[in-house]
Design a protein around this motif. Structure first.
Motif, PDB file in Angstrom:
ATOM      1  N   TRP A 115       3.370  -4.200  -3.165  1.00  0.00           N
ATOM      2  CA  TRP A 115       2.419  -5.144  -2.583  1.00  0.00           C
ATOM      3  C   TRP A 115       3.021  -5.861  -1.377  1.00  0.00           C
ATOM      4  O   TRP A 115       2.328  -6.110  -0.377  1.00  0.00           O
ATOM      5  N   ALA A 116       4.305  -6.212  -1.458  1.00  0.00           N
ATOM      6  CA  ALA A 116       4.956  -6.860  -0.311  1.00  0.00           C
ATOM      7  C   ALA A 116       4.946  -5.945   0.905  1.00  0.00           C
ATOM      8  O   ALA A 116       4.723  -6.387   2.042  1.00  0.00           O
ATOM      9  N   GLY A 117       5.181  -4.653   0.670  1.00  0.00           N
ATOM     10  CA  GLY A 117       5.122  -3.702   1.772  1.00  0.00           C
ATOM     11  C   GLY A 117       3.728  -3.602   2.365  1.00  0.00           C
ATOM     12  O   GLY A 117       3.566  -3.552   3.592  1.00  0.00           O
ATOM     13  N   LEU A 118       2.712  -3.598   1.500  1.00  0.00           N
ATOM     14  CA  LEU A 118       1.336  -3.538   1.995  1.00  0.00           C
ATOM     15  C   LEU A 118       0.990  -4.804   2.786  1.00  0.00           C
ATOM     16  O   LEU A 118       0.315  -4.731   3.821  1.00  0.00           O
ATOM     17  N   LEU A 119       1.467  -5.953   2.330  1.00  0.00           N
ATOM     18  CA  LEU A 119       1.202  -7.206   3.042  1.00  0.00           C
ATOM     19  C   LEU A 119       1.832  -7.183   4.428  1.00  0.00           C
ATOM     20  O   LEU A 119       1.225  -7.644   5.403  1.00  0.00           O
ATOM     21  N   ARG A 120       3.026  -6.626   4.541  1.00  0.00           N
ATOM     22  CA  ARG A 120       3.647  -6.496   5.872  1.00  0.00           C
ATOM     23  C   ARG A 120       2.791  -5.611   6.770  1.00  0.00           C
ATOM     24  O   ARG A 120       2.570  -5.926   7.943  1.00  0.00           O
ATOM     25  N   GLU A 121       2.316  -4.511   6.214  1.00  0.00           N
ATOM     26  CA  GLU A 121       1.482  -3.606   7.007  1.00  0.00           C
ATOM     27  C   GLU A 121       0.177  -4.272   7.440  1.00  0.00           C
ATOM     28  O   GLU A 121      -0.240  -4.154   8.598  1.00  0.00           O
ATOM     29  N   GLN A 122      -0.453  -4.980   6.530  1.00  0.00           N
ATOM     30  CA  GLN A 122      -1.768  -5.564   6.798  1.00  0.00           C
ATOM     31  C   GLN A 122      -1.690  -6.730   7.791  1.00  0.00           C
ATOM     32  O   GLN A 122      -2.640  -6.974   8.538  1.00  0.00           O
ATOM     33  N   THR A 123      -0.578  -7.453   7.800  1.00  0.00           N
ATOM     34  CA  THR A 123      -0.458  -8.637   8.658  1.00  0.00           C
ATOM     35  C   THR A 123       0.375  -8.385   9.907  1.00  0.00           C
ATOM     36  O   THR A 123       0.374  -9.203  10.834  1.00  0.00           O
ATOM     37  N   GLY A 124       1.117  -7.276   9.922  1.00  0.00           N
ATOM     38  CA  GLY A 124       1.978  -6.992  11.068  1.00  0.00           C
ATOM     39  C   GLY A 124       3.242  -7.819  11.100  1.00  0.00           C
ATOM     40  O   GLY A 124       3.965  -7.821  12.115  1.00  0.00           O
ATOM     41  N   GLN A 125       3.565  -8.507  10.016  1.00  0.00           N
ATOM     42  CA  GLN A 125       4.778  -9.314   9.953  1.00  0.00           C
ATOM     43  C   GLN A 125       5.979  -8.444   9.601  1.00  0.00           C
ATOM     44  O   GLN A 125       5.874  -7.509   8.801  1.00  0.00           O
ATOM     45  N   SER A 126       7.135  -8.775  10.157  1.00  0.00           N
ATOM     46  CA  SER A 126       8.343  -8.007   9.852  1.00  0.00           C
ATOM     47  C   SER A 126       8.901  -8.355   8.482  1.00  0.00           C
ATOM     48  O   SER A 126       9.632  -7.570   7.874  1.00  0.00           O
ATOM     49  N   CYS A 127       8.559  -9.547   8.001  1.00  0.00           N
ATOM     50  CA  CYS A 127       8.981  -9.936   6.660  1.00  0.00           C
ATOM     51  C   CYS A 127       7.921 -10.842   6.049  1.00  0.00           C
ATOM     52  O   CYS A 127       7.133 -11.468   6.764  1.00  0.00           O
ATOM     53  N   VAL A 128       7.887 -10.889   4.727  1.00  0.00           N
ATOM     54  CA  VAL A 128       6.936 -11.743   4.011  1.00  0.00           C
ATOM     55  C   VAL A 128       7.693 -12.567   2.981  1.00  0.00           C
ATOM     56  O   VAL A 128       8.795 -12.211   2.542  1.00  0.00           O
TER      57      VAL A 128
END
Length: 315
Positions: A115-128
């Motif tokens: 899920w953390a990886g998907l959140l990075r993809e969805q938001t374009g953030q390098s880290c979450v």
């Protein structure tokens, strides 16, 4: 009147709208809710606590406080995107449940990492950021311990600071009458040693045959040891009227190494609502979704996440 209409339109246009997201998994996809606060917003994954807890923080075991939904909405108002999700086997993720006898603590760690990886993809953030609540605190720590890549830091809320067996012994000793106490402590000792046992029906929730492998895998994780080995910025948040985890647990986490910050919020309970320590009144807040989060919760978490990176405390 025109000004009021225009103002309302601006609010509607700038309020982040939640949307459904799915994560591929076997035997079925997992489901969650993303609240995107904008392209430049920090992003945080909200990781649920133990039991059949859904993305909003509710459970059929008598919890309808809506804690995670409220947290997501309030963090969005501070400019922080969030993703929260139904755990494997719960809510819209019910179809992803594996056989109970095959379930391990590592399943939930793997899910949170994905899920953390998907959140990075969805938001374009390098880290979450990982915001773990209750058992979710231990899951967040485990994700970061295995691979901190792409993790900004940890916010550990109402989490245990001691191994599960230690906390269970303490909880059982606090009000379980004999002869049940001796039986229960013997069960905990055996599971803590990695041994399977014959489970008396009265203790089925703790030690039925199909759940013992999961409990053993959970007891094998030491939260203070994980905190000691992590170099990530970490905030420990604990309510003073929490009747499930204690300030002692929070201090164990915060004292694991230099640089971990501790925030003890007065009058805040396990579901992050304002509540007295008296048990009946405290538990009443677990079933009140209209009750807002306690005043200090979101300011404490958002200030830590939004602090300029160069001023983050270094371990």
């Amino acid at each position: 009147m025109l000004l009021s209409v225009l103002t309302a339109t601006v609010v509607l246009q700038t309020t982040p709208m939640p949307r459904e997201v799915t994560l591929p998994s076997e035997p079925a996809a997992l489901s969650g809710t993303l609240v995107d606060a904008g392209p430049d917003a920090s992003a945080a994954l909200i990781i649920a606590g133990s039991g059949p807890t859904d993305r909003d923080g509710n459970s059929p075991l008598g919890v309808s406080a809506g804690t995670y939904r409220l947290l997501a909405d309030d963090l969005a108002a501070q400019g922080i995107s969030t993703l929260r999700y139904d755990k494997r086997g719960v809510g819209q993720s019910a179809g992803a449940m594996v056989a109970e006898a095959d379930l391990r603590f590592s399943h939930f760690v793997d899910d949170a990492r994905a899920w953390a990886g998907l959140l990075r993809e969805q938001t374009g953030q390098s880290c979450v950021w990982l915001i773990g609540h209750s058992e979710g605190s231990l899951i967040a720590q485990s994700v970061a311990a295995e691979d901190p890549t792409g993790i900004c830091g940890l916010v550990l809320v109402s989490g245990a600071g001691r191994p599960a067996a230690v906390v269970l012994r303490e909880q059982l000793s606090g009000g379980t009458p004999e002869p049940y106490l001796s039986q229960a402590l013997t069960i905990v000792d055996a599971l803590d040693a990695g041994e399977t046992i014959d489970c008396p029906p009265i203790f089925a929730a703790l030690c039925r045959a199909s759940v013992q492998p999961y409990v053993i895998s959970w007891m094998d994780v030491d939260p203070a040891a994980l905190a000691a080995q992590s170099a990530l910025p970490t905030l420990v948040v604990q309510g003073s009227t929490d009747i499930q985890t204690t300030v002692t647990d929070a201090q164990a986490l915060a004292g694991a190494r230099e640089g971990i910050e501790l925030a003890v919020l007065e009058g805040v309970n396990h579901v992050l609502k304002t509540a007295p320590i008296e048990r009946t009144a405290n538990l009443a807040t677990y079933a009140d979704p209209a009750l807002p989060l306690a005043d200090g919760v979101v300011p404490t978490i958002s200030a830590f996440i939004l602090r300029p990176r160069e001023t983050q405390p270094q371990p």
